[in-house]
Design an enzyme around this catalytic site. Structure first.
Site, PDB file in Angstrom:
ATOM      1  N   LEU A   1       0.852  -1.179   0.000  1.00  0.00           N
ATOM      2  CA  LEU A   1       0.000   0.000   0.000  1.00  0.00           C
ATOM      3  C   LEU A   1       0.891   1.233   0.000  1.00  0.00           C
ATOM      4  CD1 LEU A   1      -2.697  -0.948   2.682  1.00  0.00           C
ATOM      5  CD2 LEU A   1      -3.131  -0.542   0.257  1.00  0.00           C
ATOM      6  N   ASP A   2       0.451   2.300  -0.671  1.00  0.00           N
ATOM      7  CA  ASP A   2       1.200   3.552  -0.654  1.00  0.00           C
ATOM      8  C   ASP A   2       1.326   4.059   0.779  1.00  0.00           C
ATOM      9  OD1 ASP A   2       1.378   3.506  -3.405  1.00  0.00           O
ATOM     10  OD2 ASP A   2      -0.349   4.825  -3.716  1.00  0.00           O
ATOM     11  N   PRO A   3       2.362   4.853   1.072  1.00  0.00           N
ATOM     12  CA  PRO A   3       2.525   5.378   2.429  1.00  0.00           C
ATOM     13  C   PRO A   3       1.295   6.107   2.963  1.00  0.00           C
ATOM     14  CG  PRO A   3       4.540   5.700   1.199  1.00  0.00           C
ATOM     15  CD  PRO A   3       3.537   5.162   0.217  1.00  0.00           C
TER      16      PRO A   3
ATOM     17  N   ALA B   1      -1.750   5.482   2.309  1.00  0.00           N
ATOM     18  CA  ALA B   1      -2.898   4.580   2.394  1.00  0.00           C
ATOM     19  C   ALA B   1      -3.007   3.912   3.761  1.00  0.00           C
ATOM     20  CB  ALA B   1      -2.818   3.522   1.302  1.00  0.00           C
TER      21      ALA B   1
END
Length: 326
Positions: free
Chosen positions: A47-49, A51
């Site tokens: 997951l993106d930071p 997110a």
């Protein structure tokens, strides 16, 4: 003197972690691994930071079955800010363009969403974790290197559902936000998609279709395969539960190692057949032959319920593909 034992416990299972915003998936993984004092661990799709949400982590032998979860569908809730583009297509990046979006309405967005549903083609973000020549694209981007088109090949994926949850007109956030971003409209969306979908790219493409630009300011993964955010646990809770005590205190939070593959048909075999299966030899199974198509995968168990691994049906025999080592 005796040999010093290797670091970590040989534990097997799946942790449904709730990832907090601001941390990378690898950081979350390493923290969970440390808290459980686990010898081996891996996450099942980063997951993106920015997110939050479901980040399944596999420990020990469960890592052998993580690919099935990587290939599974996902569900997300996300918030797009319209009228502002960033270099990363999310709020962690630098603003590269602002356009007037005061005229955007919910009806305008509703009219465009059908073009993004079904089978679509998407070009991954240059700030994605996809690799080119062994290095993630985002590292090339941060170094200012211009990559050839083949570094970001378009991919076909499926958007099963894409709906507006809420819409806020330009200026609706003035009561709680004093900066200029409060003058831009925002839309909350829910997305049910196949693996490999970039929500940031969905936001960017919608913004271009509206001729105003857009980027993601919030992203939450609700569902990953069979797991939902109703069953997750945070790093803070894990740390508080363990305290200064032994990591075994956390083991009850683990799902069984076969939790990621519950949608694969199950077959049982005898102890004698299990011995051959564990040695990598195909075993005969009338049960599998009756219920699974040729070439299909099955979960294999002993009659007492012990999980042995995954096999492929071939001419009535189950050929081992992933074997559990207890």
């Amino acid at each position: 003197m005796g040999r010093r034992p290797k670091w970590g416990r040989a534990i097997n299972g799946v942790l449904l972690l709730s990832k907090d915003t601001g941390m990378t998936s690898n950081f979350a993984l390493q923290q969970a691994k440390r808290l459980f004092f686990a010898k081996r661990a891996g996450h099942t799709g980063s997951l993106d930071p920015l997110a939050t949400g479901v980040l399944p982590i596999c420990f020990g032998e469960a890592t052998k079955f993580s690919q099935h979860l990587l290939d599974a569908d996902k569900r997300y809730l996300s918030t797009y800010r319209l009228g502002v583009r960033t270099d990363t297509s999310d709020c962690d990046g630098d603003v590269v363009e602002r356009r007037d979006a005061t005229h955007i309405t919910q009806a305008m967005i509703e009219a465009l969403l059908p073009k993004f549903r079904g089978e679509i083609t998407q070009v991954p973000s240059i700030y994605s974790a996809l690799k080119y020549q062994g290095k993630p694209l985002y590292k090339w981007a941060r170094e200012g290197v211009e990559l050839p088109p083949e570094a970001r090949k378009s991919r076909e994926l499926s958007i099963y559902d894409y709906q507006i949850v809420a819409f806020r007109e330009a200026g609706a956030n003035l009561g709680s936000c004093a900066d200029e971003d409060a003058y831009y409209p925002e839309v909350d969306v829910s997305v049910h998609c196949s693996k490999g979908t970039y929500i940031r790219t969905l936001a960017e493409d919608l913004g271009e279709s509206l001729a105003c630009g857009a980027h993601v300011i919030k992203l939450h993964r609700q569902v990953a395969g069979p797991f939902s955010d109703s069953s997750v646990i945070s790093l803070a809770t894990l740390a508080a539960t363990r305290g200064e005590s032994d990591p075994e205190l956390l083991d009850h939070y683990l799902q069984p190692m076969d939790a990621t593959i519950q949608d694969i048909p199950k077959v049982e075999i005898t102890d004698v057949m299990g011995t051959y299966f564990n040695q990598g030899q195909p075993v005969m199974s009338v049960e599998a032959y009756r219920s699974v198509k040729e070439g299909g995968m099955v979960r294999v168990y002993l009659e007492d319920g012990r999980f042995l691994g995954v096999g492929e049906l071939n001419d009535g025999n189950i050929a081992p593909k992933r074997i559990v080592n207890y």
